[in-house]
Design an enzyme around this catalytic site. Structure first.
Site, mmCIF file in Angstrom:
data_model
loop_
_atom_site.group_PDB
_atom_site.id
_atom_site.type_symbol
_atom_site.label_atom_id
_atom_site.label_comp_id
_atom_site.label_asym_id
_atom_site.label_seq_id
_atom_site.Cartn_x
_atom_site.Cartn_y
_atom_site.Cartn_z
ATOM 1 N N GLU A 98 -19.201 8.154 -11.897
ATOM 2 C CA GLU A 98 -18.925 7.399 -10.672
ATOM 3 C C GLU A 98 -17.429 7.439 -10.379
ATOM 4 O O GLU A 98 -16.603 7.542 -11.294
ATOM 5 C CB GLU A 98 -19.439 5.966 -10.881
ATOM 6 C CG GLU A 98 -19.311 5.020 -9.727
ATOM 7 C CD GLU A 98 -19.978 5.438 -8.423
ATOM 8 O OE1 GLU A 98 -19.623 6.502 -7.895
ATOM 9 O OE2 GLU A 98 -20.818 4.672 -7.917
ATOM 10 N N ASP A 99 -17.096 7.374 -9.111
ATOM 11 C CA ASP A 99 -15.677 7.362 -8.733
ATOM 12 C C ASP A 99 -15.051 5.993 -8.976
ATOM 13 O O ASP A 99 -13.968 5.878 -9.533
ATOM 14 C CB ASP A 99 -15.489 7.811 -7.273
ATOM 15 C CG ASP A 99 -16.418 7.092 -6.294
ATOM 16 O OD1 ASP A 99 -17.219 6.238 -6.719
ATOM 17 O OD2 ASP A 99 -16.346 7.403 -5.088
ATOM 18 N N ASP A 102 -16.954 -1.313 -7.975
ATOM 19 C CA ASP A 102 -16.363 -2.398 -7.211
ATOM 20 C C ASP A 102 -17.188 -3.662 -7.484
ATOM 21 O O ASP A 102 -16.980 -4.331 -8.489
ATOM 22 C CB ASP A 102 -16.376 -1.944 -5.743
ATOM 23 C CG ASP A 102 -15.652 -2.875 -4.805
ATOM 24 O OD1 ASP A 102 -14.636 -3.442 -5.202
ATOM 25 O OD2 ASP A 102 -16.107 -3.031 -3.653
ATOM 26 N N PHE A 151 -7.774 -1.168 -1.628
ATOM 27 C CA PHE A 151 -8.654 -0.106 -1.155
ATOM 28 C C PHE A 151 -7.958 1.232 -1.339
ATOM 29 O O PHE A 151 -6.898 1.479 -0.775
ATOM 30 C CB PHE A 151 -9.050 -0.309 0.309
ATOM 31 C CG PHE A 151 -10.199 0.562 0.680
ATOM 32 C CD1 PHE A 151 -11.502 0.175 0.374
ATOM 33 C CD2 PHE A 151 -9.993 1.787 1.285
ATOM 34 C CE1 PHE A 151 -12.572 0.998 0.680
ATOM 35 C CE2 PHE A 151 -11.065 2.623 1.595
ATOM 36 C CZ PHE A 151 -12.351 2.219 1.290
ATOM 37 N N ARG A 164 -11.006 12.474 1.190
ATOM 38 C CA ARG A 164 -11.614 12.807 -0.103
ATOM 39 C C ARG A 164 -10.890 13.959 -0.787
ATOM 40 O O ARG A 164 -10.951 14.113 -1.995
ATOM 41 C CB ARG A 164 -13.082 13.204 0.094
ATOM 42 C CG ARG A 164 -13.992 12.076 0.575
ATOM 43 C CD ARG A 164 -15.451 12.509 0.434
ATOM 44 N NE ARG A 164 -16.377 11.691 1.193
ATOM 45 C CZ ARG A 164 -16.949 10.574 0.754
ATOM 46 N NH1 ARG A 164 -16.659 10.127 -0.449
ATOM 47 N NH2 ARG A 164 -17.796 9.900 1.503
HETATM 48 P P1 IMP Z 1 -20.145 -1.202 -5.568
HETATM 49 O O1 IMP Z 1 -21.629 -1.170 -5.414
HETATM 50 O O2 IMP Z 1 -19.526 -2.323 -4.809
HETATM 51 O O3 IMP Z 1 -19.670 -1.151 -6.992
HETATM 52 O O4 IMP Z 1 -19.669 0.031 -4.736
HETATM 53 C C1 IMP Z 1 -19.070 1.125 -5.220
HETATM 54 C C2 IMP Z 1 -18.906 2.082 -4.058
HETATM 55 O O5 IMP Z 1 -18.133 1.483 -2.999
HETATM 56 C C3 IMP Z 1 -18.113 3.268 -4.518
HETATM 57 O O6 IMP Z 1 -18.961 4.276 -5.018
HETATM 58 C C4 IMP Z 1 -17.379 3.667 -3.251
HETATM 59 O O7 IMP Z 1 -18.185 4.511 -2.469
HETATM 60 C C5 IMP Z 1 -17.171 2.369 -2.504
HETATM 61 N N1 IMP Z 1 -15.825 1.821 -2.749
HETATM 62 C C6 IMP Z 1 -15.511 0.671 -3.399
HETATM 63 N N2 IMP Z 1 -14.190 0.461 -3.444
HETATM 64 C C7 IMP Z 1 -13.633 1.520 -2.820
HETATM 65 C C8 IMP Z 1 -12.254 1.897 -2.544
HETATM 66 O O8 IMP Z 1 -11.272 1.227 -2.898
HETATM 67 N N3 IMP Z 1 -12.092 3.070 -1.881
HETATM 68 C C9 IMP Z 1 -13.126 3.853 -1.470
HETATM 69 N N4 IMP Z 1 -14.420 3.536 -1.711
HETATM 70 C C10 IMP Z 1 -14.672 2.384 -2.375
HETATM 71 MG MG MG Z 2 -19.207 6.268 -4.254
#
Ligand code: IMP
Ligand code: MG
Length: 176
Positions: A98-99, A102, A151, A164
């Protein structure tokens, strides 16, 4: 594109070091296992591509697309698998790549689904972690960097599908 960047948070060199460190650990931990690198599209594409080439083990790769019905910079909570595709994970040792984590909603959903589908094991590898934002608990097994609640864009991460392709991770400059 530099005019869109407020500041560089993690340099290309730092990313490379983190990728090597994680790949080394994965190589040790997954000896003799049936490793699948499960890449969460689209954001994890560069990370997974770099990571897989430094893991010195037989492995396979697969991909999922998830939607979290969010807006540009937040996720709404409801996660689903896109394109009706579910990777065949039965009996496999799945390492989710995963990147960024959050709220944790995306990965808690995905991990649970894979265990339900009979994966032998599921571990999580993320380049970035925003622990302060967590709503659902997620166990991070391999981590690149813990970051503040900002962000970020670049190295796979987007804002409205752009940025990206930046080779580093930066903070987006917001218009006044
Ligand atoms: P989660 O379900 O809230 O953990 O969401 C994770 C997803 O939200 C990541 O895979 C990203 O696609 C997006 N995301 C969360 N924070 C960021 C950020 O700071 N920059 C870009 N994408 C983000
Ligand atoms: Mg993502």
């Amino acid at each position: 594109m530099a005019e869109h960047i407020e500041s560089v948070m993690i340099t290309t060199e730092q990313i490379k070091e983190a990728v090597s460190r994680i790949a080394k650990q994965v190589t040790e931990d997954y000896k003799g296992k049936d490793l699948v690198l499960l890449t969460v599209l689209k954001g994890s594409l560069p990370f997974a591509a770099d990571l897989m080439r430094e893991i010195d083990l037989p492995l396979t790769v697969d991909f999922v697309r998830l939607s979290s019905y969010g807006n540009l910079s937040y996720s709404s909570g409801k996660v689903t698998m896109r394109d009706g595709y579910f990777p065949p994970v039965e009996g496999k040792d799945v390492l989710v790549v995963e990147d960024i984590i959050d709220t944790g909603l995306t990965l808690s959903y995905l991990s649970e689904e894979m265990m339900n589908k009979g994966a032998a094991s599921v571990k999580i590898c993320t380049l970035l972690n925003k622990a302060a934002r967590r709503e659902k608990p997620v166990k991070v097994d391999y981590l690149g960097f813990e970051i503040e609640n900002e962000f970020v864009i670049g190295y796979g991460l987007d804002y409205d599908e752009r940025y990206r392709n930046l080779p580093y991770i930066g903070i987006l400059k917001l218009d006044d």
